[in-house]
Design a protein around this motif. Structure first.
Motif, PDB file in Angstrom:
ATOM      1  N   ASP A  92       0.829  -1.209   0.000  1.00 29.24           N
ATOM      2  CA  ASP A  92       0.000   0.000   0.000  1.00 29.24           C
ATOM      3  C   ASP A  92       0.860   1.255   0.000  1.00 29.24           C
ATOM      4  O   ASP A  92       0.560   2.238  -0.700  1.00 29.24           O
ATOM      5  CB  ASP A  92      -0.928   0.013   1.219  1.00 29.24           C
ATOM      6  N   HIS A  93       1.920   1.236   0.785  1.00 35.40           N
ATOM      7  CA  HIS A  93       2.808   2.402   0.862  1.00 35.40           C
ATOM      8  C   HIS A  93       3.443   2.690  -0.490  1.00 35.40           C
ATOM      9  O   HIS A  93       3.456   3.844  -0.955  1.00 35.40           O
ATOM     10  CB  HIS A  93       3.890   2.161   1.914  1.00 35.40           C
ATOM     11  N   LEU A  94       3.950   1.647  -1.143  1.00 32.33           N
ATOM     12  CA  LEU A  94       4.599   1.844  -2.442  1.00 32.33           C
ATOM     13  C   LEU A  94       3.594   2.295  -3.487  1.00 32.33           C
ATOM     14  O   LEU A  94       3.891   3.168  -4.324  1.00 32.33           O
ATOM     15  CB  LEU A  94       5.291   0.559  -2.881  1.00 32.33           C
ATOM     16  N   ARG A  95       2.394   1.726  -3.455  1.00 35.35           N
ATOM     17  CA  ARG A  95       1.343   2.137  -4.406  1.00 35.35           C
ATOM     18  C   ARG A  95       1.018   3.619  -4.247  1.00 35.35           C
ATOM     19  O   ARG A  95       0.916   4.355  -5.236  1.00 35.35           O
ATOM     20  CB  ARG A  95       0.086   1.292  -4.187  1.00 35.35           C
ATOM     21  N   LEU A  96       0.864   4.067  -3.010  1.00 34.76           N
ATOM     22  CA  LEU A  96       0.471   5.456  -2.764  1.00 34.76           C
ATOM     23  C   LEU A  96       1.627   6.426  -2.963  1.00 34.76           C
ATOM     24  O   LEU A  96       1.395   7.639  -3.094  1.00 34.76           O
ATOM     25  CB  LEU A  96      -0.099   5.586  -1.350  1.00 34.76           C
ATOM     26  N   ALA A  97       2.836   5.926  -3.015  1.00 29.21           N
ATOM     27  CA  ALA A  97       3.996   6.779  -3.304  1.00 29.21           C
ATOM     28  C   ALA A  97       4.280   6.863  -4.797  1.00 29.21           C
ATOM     29  O   ALA A  97       5.125   7.646  -5.220  1.00 29.21           O
ATOM     30  CB  ALA A  97       5.227   6.253  -2.578  1.00 29.21           C
ATOM     31  N   SER A  98       3.553   6.071  -5.598  1.00 27.01           N
ATOM     32  CA  SER A  98       3.769   6.030  -7.043  1.00 27.01           C
ATOM     33  C   SER A  98       2.845   7.014  -7.741  1.00 27.01           C
ATOM     34  O   SER A  98       1.698   7.186  -7.346  1.00 27.01           O
ATOM     35  CB  SER A  98       3.516   4.610  -7.572  1.00 27.01           C
ATOM     36  N   VAL A  99       3.342   7.625  -8.797  1.00 23.80           N
ATOM     37  CA  VAL A  99       2.628   8.701  -9.485  1.00 23.80           C
ATOM     38  C   VAL A  99       2.586   8.405 -10.982  1.00 23.80           C
ATOM     39  O   VAL A  99       3.577   7.936 -11.556  1.00 23.80           O
ATOM     40  CB  VAL A  99       3.331  10.057  -9.247  1.00 23.80           C
ATOM     41  N   ARG A 100       1.429   8.691 -11.595  1.00 21.68           N
ATOM     42  CA  ARG A 100       1.321   8.598 -13.058  1.00 21.68           C
ATOM     43  C   ARG A 100       1.304   9.989 -13.664  1.00 21.68           C
ATOM     44  O   ARG A 100       0.543  10.853 -13.227  1.00 21.68           O
ATOM     45  CB  ARG A 100       0.048   7.846 -13.466  1.00 21.68           C
ATOM     46  N   PHE A 101       2.147  10.204 -14.655  1.00 24.25           N
ATOM     47  CA  PHE A 101       2.121  11.439 -15.438  1.00 24.25           C
ATOM     48  C   PHE A 101       1.147  11.217 -16.582  1.00 24.25           C
ATOM     49  O   PHE A 101       1.372  10.353 -17.434  1.00 24.25           O
ATOM     50  CB  PHE A 101       3.515  11.769 -15.969  1.00 24.25           C
ATOM     51  N   ASN A 102       0.072  11.991 -16.601  1.00 24.79           N
ATOM     52  CA  ASN A 102      -0.951  11.761 -17.610  1.00 24.79           C
ATOM     53  C   ASN A 102      -0.456  12.080 -19.018  1.00 24.79           C
ATOM     54  O   ASN A 102      -1.072  11.678 -20.000  1.00 24.79           O
ATOM     55  CB  ASN A 102      -2.204  12.587 -17.291  1.00 24.79           C
ATOM     56  N   SER A 103       0.652  12.801 -19.115  1.00 29.57           N
ATOM     57  CA  SER A 103       1.264  13.084 -20.410  1.00 29.57           C
ATOM     58  C   SER A 103       2.034  11.875 -20.929  1.00 29.57           C
ATOM     59  O   SER A 103       2.492  11.876 -22.072  1.00 29.57           O
ATOM     60  CB  SER A 103       2.205  14.289 -20.289  1.00 29.57           C
ATOM     61  N   GLY A 104       2.175  10.843 -20.084  1.00 24.09           N
ATOM     62  CA  GLY A 104       2.872   9.630 -20.478  1.00 24.09           C
ATOM     63  C   GLY A 104       4.118   9.410 -19.652  1.00 24.09           C
ATOM     64  O   GLY A 104       5.101  10.129 -19.821  1.00 24.09           O
ATOM     65  N   GLY A 105       4.071   8.436 -18.748  1.00 24.47           N
ATOM     66  CA  GLY A 105       5.234   8.154 -17.918  1.00 24.47           C
ATOM     67  C   GLY A 105       4.864   7.979 -16.461  1.00 24.47           C
ATOM     68  O   GLY A 105       3.698   8.073 -16.072  1.00 24.47           O
TER      69      GLY A 105
END
Length: 691
Positions: free
Chosen positions: A53-66
């Protein structure tokens, strides 16, 4: 004695019988279906639910791709320079090229707001397969099934958005085998903090792209704000000063874009022989166009730089993937896997009745799509390579879709995603008239080449003019570069669109009926039957192999694992990492000429750097395009690196996994600290990391 070729084919045939746990470090795993026991069996480590859960919530998606990750409690986000390049390009001017020279905000007040960047954090996952499947009745014709499926997905997304305020996307997994609701916290106040010079972020340029060894500081830092203040972040990644060690277990949390590993052999043949070669033709054409445009002036080079990089990157990636599809050994492996699964289905009367026809159903759709795919591809976008045209088409379609109930709208115009759509539609990003004309003229020429000069729609589009003259007329006469004009047309709905004299609006209206017709044909005659057939294959796979399988990539959050590990190539031993000191030798070996010319900041501070600091490193983690910017963490959940590329042997991973030579390439955490402190004097930023 059997020949080497025969032995290879026999090994490939047996490959499909090997348990998944023995297939190296394969797997782009769903967070809610992570194979803990498989990992424990291989590496002796079992992550807790809290760890995941911690790693998931620390991960970010750039909607521009990446991809990216939170790296401080004050909203600091780290990604690749090439992921942030879109934002850097849009913030640049002729007098201030942030992409080329880099950027460093030494205080919060200097952090520069991005034009239209949206970041997403996955906060909740819910399986909605039963709800989606219930909307499609047994025996329902594909056209009706497609509309029913669209309606229920639009409804789920809107209801959940209204209920939670979170971005709500129903994600198709296993190509129709499962549907899961992904809910994201969305951030749109994103500000640039730091970016190095392009020459070190993409050191080695196109010649080194997808190669190894590498020497790239491919990093970029942003900060998210809420209520005009840096956001307070609970889940962020602690920083590992030592970084990854040789042989160490690592994890990659990111958003792989798209893979085709579950495709049938017939589908892969279609990709190999038709689709990918045609995509490469378009990419090569656009690469030549933008290269010629860029060569005319430094300002042209700046304007087209990021787009040209993206095209070159895509061209090389697809060429490598196609090489895999054209490799008889790789294809033999795919054929063996499919034959084994089909054989098991055929041998079980219950499975045979339910699923045996699925492969032939997919093959039939591939024959059908050939009859209209060229015109479909042209009208969906290839023939109108222009930002302003896509704005016009969005406005035309939005007016029509807004007049419908939400459940009946095209997915991109659903109410749940309206804010994200408008953020892009009303972006203040610069649009360059000369570049728009060059791009549109070339694509209109391609339209004539592909469909023929006597095609009725071609004649309607060109109005008796050459592609160049027509493009200049369309772009030069349009007012859509003005955001206020876009908002005016959007606010006026269908009446405003009908009354508009804007040439691009008129063009979008002229081609949209046929474009929509072809899209409907594709969705109802190709996509929906394929979705239903692949759902059967997924169910067959679950029945035969159990639940320890993962779906193809969908640009949604996945977790991969592997080890830091070198490899052998043509008899040479490739060490798992390079060093910062080796960067200078790599430059000198190429005459220190572009793209191997180091920026002055590195040359000036060469003696300050600890030469043996690990710079880039490779691992066996399973990645693909879209993973760029993904954090690499150790068992303690500490950040030890950031993914930025794969080697040339990894390009086949779109279709088939191997970790004999394929490697993910990352920037080492120790080199990031070393560069920030000793080259860029970014001490405050370096101190903030992981705190």
């Amino acid at each position: 004695m059997r020949s080497t070729r025969t032995m290879t084919l026999l090994w490939l045939a047996l490959w499909s019988l090997i348990p998944l746990a023995a297939r190296g470090d394969e797997g782009m795993w769903l967070y809610n279906q992570f194979p803990k026991q498989l990992l424990k069996q291989k590496y002796g480590f079992e992550p807790s639910d809290a760890w995941l859960d911690h790693l998931r919530l620390a991960s970010v998606r750039f909607n521009s791709g990446g991809s990216g990750s939170f790296v401080s409690s004050r909203g600091l986000v780290m990604t690749n320079h090439h992921v942030g390049a879109d934002a850097l390009q849009k913030m640049s001017t002729a007098d201030r090229d942030l992409l080329k020279t880099g950027f460093h905000a030494r205080a919060l007040a200097e952090e520069q707001k991005c034009v239209d960047l949206e970041l997403n954090v996955l906060v909740k996952i819910e399986d909605v397969t039963a709800q989606v499947n219930a909307a499609v009745k047994p025996g329902q014709p594909p056209a009706e099934a497609q509309l029913a499926r669209r309606a229920v997905i639009n409804t789920i997304e809107k209801e959940q958005f209204d209920k939670t305020g979170l971005r709500s996307d129903v994600v198709t997994l296993y190509q129709g085998g499962q549907y899961q609701l992904y809910q994201f916290k969305k951030y749109t106040d994103v500000r640039l903090v730091f970016a190095p010079e392009h020459s070190i972020a993409f050191f080695g340029g196109d010649p080194d792209n997808f190669e190894y060894p590498r020497y790239d500081l491919d990093i970029c830092f942003f900060r998210i704000y809420e209520n005009n203040q840096p956001a307070k972040i609970e889940h962020y990644l602690k920083w590992s000063q030592a970084g990854a060690a040789d042989g160490e277990l690592i994890f990659v949390s990111g958003h792989p874009g798209r893979t085709n590993r579950m495709n049938t052999v017939a589908h892969l043949e279609y990709l190999r022989d038709i689709m990918v070669p045609q995509q490469l033709d378009v990419l090569r054409r656009r690469e030549v166009l933008l290269s010629n445009y860029s060569s005319r002036s430094l300002e042209n080079e700046r304007r087209a730089g990021d787009e040209l990089f993206g095209i070159q990157n895509s061209r090389k990636a697809r060429l490598g993937g196609l090489g895999g599809l054209q490799d008889p050994e790789v294809f033999a492996r795919k054929q063996a896997e499919e034959s084994e699964l089909r054989s098991k289905v055929e041998s079980n009367p219950m499975l045979k009745e339910k699923y045996a026809g699925a492969w032939d159903e997919i093959a039939a759709t591939l024959q059908k799509v050939k009859s209209f795919r060229t015109e479909f591809n042209m009208l969906q976008g290839s023939a109108f390579n222009s930002d302003l045209f896509f704005i016009a088409r969005t406005l035309v379609r939005m007016a029509d879709e807004d007049a419908k109930p939400n459940a009946q709208r095209l997915p991109e115009f659903g109410q749940a995603g309206r804010a994200s759509l408008e953020q892009q539609l009303y972006s203040e990003a610069p649009i360059y008239t000369d570049l728009e004309i060059v791009k549109l003229a070339d694509s209109l020429g391609m339209l004539m080449e592909q469909l023929g000069g006597n095609h009725e729609l071609v004649k309607q589009v060109l109005e008796g003019k050459s592609p160049r003259v027509r493009a200049a007329e369309l772009i030069g006469g349009s007012k859509l570069a003005d955001v206020a004009e876009r908002k005016k047309l959007a606010g006026g709905g269908q009446a405003a669109i009908a009354a508009s004299k804007d040439p691009l609006i008129k063009l979008a209206k002229a081609v949209d009926p046929r474009s929509r017709e072809l899209r409907t044909m594709f969705e109802q005659q190709i996509e929906e039957p394929q979705r239903q057939a692949y759902a059967k294959i997924a169910a067959a796979r679950f029945a035969v192999l159990g639940s320890t399988t993962y779906p193809d990539a969908t640009f949604t959050l996945r977790l991969a694992f592997g080890a830091v590990k070198g490899y052998e190539d043509e008899g040479r031993k490739i060490e798992p990492w390079t060093t910062m000191g080796g960067t200078f030798g790599h430059a000198e070996a190429h005459g220190s000429k572009d793209p191997f010319e180091l920026p002055p900041s590195w040359l000036k501070n060469r003696d300050k750097i600890s030469a043996n600091t690990p710079f880039n490193f490779v691992s066996t983690a399973d990645i693909i395009g879209g993973n760029s910017g993904s954090p690499v963490v150790n068992k303690a959940g500490e950040l030890v690196g950031i993914i930025f590329d794969g080697n040339i042997q990894s390009l086949v991973l779109d279709y088939a996994f191997s970790d004999v030579q394929a490697r993910a390439v990352s920037v080492h955490s120790a080199s990031i600290q070393e560069a920030l402190r000793k080259i860029y004097s970014a001490t405050a930023l370096a101190d903030e990391l992981g705190k």
